[in-house]
Structure formats: C-alpha cells, structure tokens
Design an enzyme around this catalytic site. Structure first.
Site, PDB file in Angstrom:
ATOM      1  N   GLU A   1       0.817  -1.218   0.000  1.00  0.00           N
ATOM      2  CA  GLU A   1       0.000   0.000   0.000  1.00  0.00           C
ATOM      3  C   GLU A   1       0.853   1.271   0.000  1.00  0.00           C
ATOM      4  OE1 GLU A   1      -3.545   2.276   2.533  1.00  0.00           O
ATOM      5  OE2 GLU A   1      -2.737   0.407   3.308  1.00  0.00           O
TER       6      GLU A   1
ATOM      7  N   LYS B   1      -2.478  -2.029  -3.139  1.00  0.00           N
ATOM      8  CA  LYS B   1      -3.534  -1.188  -2.550  1.00  0.00           C
ATOM      9  C   LYS B   1      -3.124   0.272  -2.689  1.00  0.00           C
ATOM     10  CE  LYS B   1      -6.185  -0.126   1.611  1.00  0.00           C
ATOM     11  NZ  LYS B   1      -6.734  -0.602   2.897  1.00  0.00           N
TER      12      LYS B   1
END
Length: 336
Positions: free
Chosen positions: A177, A219
């Site tokens: 992420e 992500k």
C-alpha cells in the site's frame, strides 16, 4: 482456506463482486471514530464494533477478506469463538496490518517513512499461526512544498518490498500500500505525476527483492484532486487518469488492485470504482479495500448502543452491496 496456495489466496481476495474490508484502525484511529458517536474506546467497545461488522449475516457475499489490527486478531467474540473463526465461518479470509506506523524521515522535514521491519519475520510467523493469510503495510507519500522527494519515495518503496518478501516467505499474501495522500491543494495532474513515480519505484524494488508478483496485491490511492484543490476533477476524469496511470506502471502479473478510499465519502469512492470497472477489461482485477467508505454508515447507525446492532449491520450490508455492485461496474446512484 488454511491450505490454499498464495496465488489462490490473492485471486480469492479479488474474486468477482467481492473486495476487502479494512478494519485495521490503530487504537488511536479507532478512538477518533468512536469519539464521533460519543462512545468510549475500550478493548470491549472496539471488539463489539468489529464483531458487529464481521458477524453481519451475508457479509461474505461482498467481503472476501478483512484486515485486522493486532489487538483484534487475538480477540474472541461474545460467544467465545476466536474472531478469526467467526470471520472464516462467513467464508472471509483474515488478514493483518503489520507495519508500526509512519514516523519522521531523517533529514527530510515533513516527510514520513513507515517502520516495523525489526522482528517482522517472527511476527509474520506468529500471525500465520493465529490464522492470518494475508498482510498489509502502508507507506505514506505527501504532496506539498517540494514534496515528495525521491529519497522519501525510495525509502518507503524499499521497506514495502522487504515487507512483501518476508510475507511471501511466511506464507502470507502481501498487500502493498503506497498511499499518495489527498491532503493538499494540488490538482489531479500533480497527483498523477507523483502516483506514477511512486508506483514505478515500488515495482522496481519489488523486482529487486524477488517478490513474486502473482502472489501479491496492490492497494493504491486513486488519481484524484487534492482535498483543498479549488477545481475538483469529475468522476470520469478520475477513472480515466487512474487507469491510464496504472496501465503505465502495474505489471499484468499482479492479480488485483484493491483501491483505498483515502478520505473520500462512501458515495464518491463507490462512483469512482464503478466508473473504472465500466471502462472494460484490464489485466488485473479492479476491486476495493475500503475502511471508512464501508464503515461510516454502520458506525453512525450503531451509536455504541446494543439495541442498534441490527440497524448498524443493515447499514453495513447495504453499503457493502453497493460497493460490490461498483466492483462489477453495475452501481448507479439511485441504488443509494
């Protein structure tokens, strides 16, 4: 679920009509959420709130996996079952946030680097024993006066790749992420440029550190105007520029992109996800890993009161159903 290969877990997390619930708020963050409904943040109230979400009947129709916090993955439900067992009984895969948060980056004022690599191998093995099958690590990139520096991007990308390699070694699918924050008055083109550079750097590091792309998920943020930008880009522009950016940077071997909602409202995040999925087929699945954009309505309905649990679960399932429709490009605003 327990004996699935990493590639199968990654694919299951981005199965059609499904996405990930991010319920991994740190103790400080969940306190801020509970403060908004005048509910004290105790180990019990935090457990009650998460159990409410995870035990909603039918959640498994829309939620493939849930990211937990260290406290939550060790908790038991009111009926005495470990929360991980409650989650699995819904056909949902348990996951775990493993980073230790963003701290000041040395010699770069105002920039942050995510910590938590020390002792990570042992922690990952422990989480795997408890029942986690995937993990998450968030890097934070800010746009502002001279920021981000390439130094900040490089340092965070290196840490993300080290984390991802250790996850795969431990039998966990890493969710990588790198979040370019919405905070600021930058326009969508500035967000595009920083997101493109960040993703290119991250995938370069993942390659260097031998991370298997088929066994991970990305992500990222959407390519979007800064919160304080006077001219906010429309839904179509966000979807078009986001997908173009990812076509330039994300290898086709990655099974899925699970977008974060990153400060968008529930409806904004849903509209953007829907517009992207309507734009045709891409080499990767385009799904969601939303926190607030799946939880805000449920939290407001609950108000910390046992008698409101059913109403809160209904609000959560309604939001999850709409987000699932957007995951398939079949959402419309009149479904709200």
């Amino acid at each position: 679920m327990d004996d699935m290969e990493l590639e199968d877990i990654a694919k299951a997390l981005v199965a059609p009509s499904k996405g990930i619930l991010a319920a991994d708020e740190s103790t400080g963050t969940i306190k801020k959420r509970l403060d908004t409904i005048n509910t004290p943040s105790t180990e019990e109230t935090r457990r009650d709130y998460r159990e409410l979400l995870l035990s909603s009947k039918g959640a498994g129709d829309y939620i493939s996996g849930v990211i937990l916090y260290d406290e939550t993955i060790r908790q038991t439900a009111k009926d005495g079952r470990p929360l991980t067992e409650l989650i699995k009984s819904q056909g949902i895969i348990p996951g775990i946030k493993v980073d230790m948060g963003a701290k000041s980056l040395a010699f770069s004022e105002g920039e942050l680097v995510t910590e938590g690599l020390d002792g990570l191998r042992d922690r990952l093995n422990d989480y795997h024993k408890i029942g986690a099958r995937f993990a998450k690590w968030r890097a934070v990139i800010s746009i502002g006066d001279g920021a981000p520096s390439q130094y900040c991007i490089d340092t965070n990308a290196h840490a993300l790749a080290r984390y991802a390699a250790l996850c795969q070694e431990a039998g966990l699918v890493p969710i990588v992420e790198p979040e370019v924050l919405m905070d600021g008055d930058h326009n969508i083109d500035e967000c595009y440029a920083v997101t493109e550079t960040t993703l290119k750097t991250v995938f370069d590091e993942l390659y260097k550190q031998r991370v298997v792309l088929e066994q991970m998920l990305l992500k990222p943020n959407m390519v979007i105007s800064g919160k304080d930008c006077p001219e906010q880009a429309g839904v179509e522009e966000v979807a078009t520029k986001t997908l173009y950016c990812f076509e330039q940077t994300v290898p086709a071997a990655v099974p899925g992109i699970v977008f974060l909602s990153g400060g968008q409202t529930e409806q904004q995040a849903t509209e953007h996800l829907n517009a992207m999925n309507k734009m045709g087929k891409f080499p990767w699945e385009i799904s969601y890993s939303f926190g607030r954009a799946l939880q805000a309505s449920a939290l407001a309905a609950w108000q910390g009161k046992p008698e409101n649990v059913e109403a809160a679960q209904a609000a959560f399932l309604h939001r999850a159903k709409l987000t699932s429709a957007a995951r398939d490009g079949e959402y419309s605003a009149d479904m709200e």
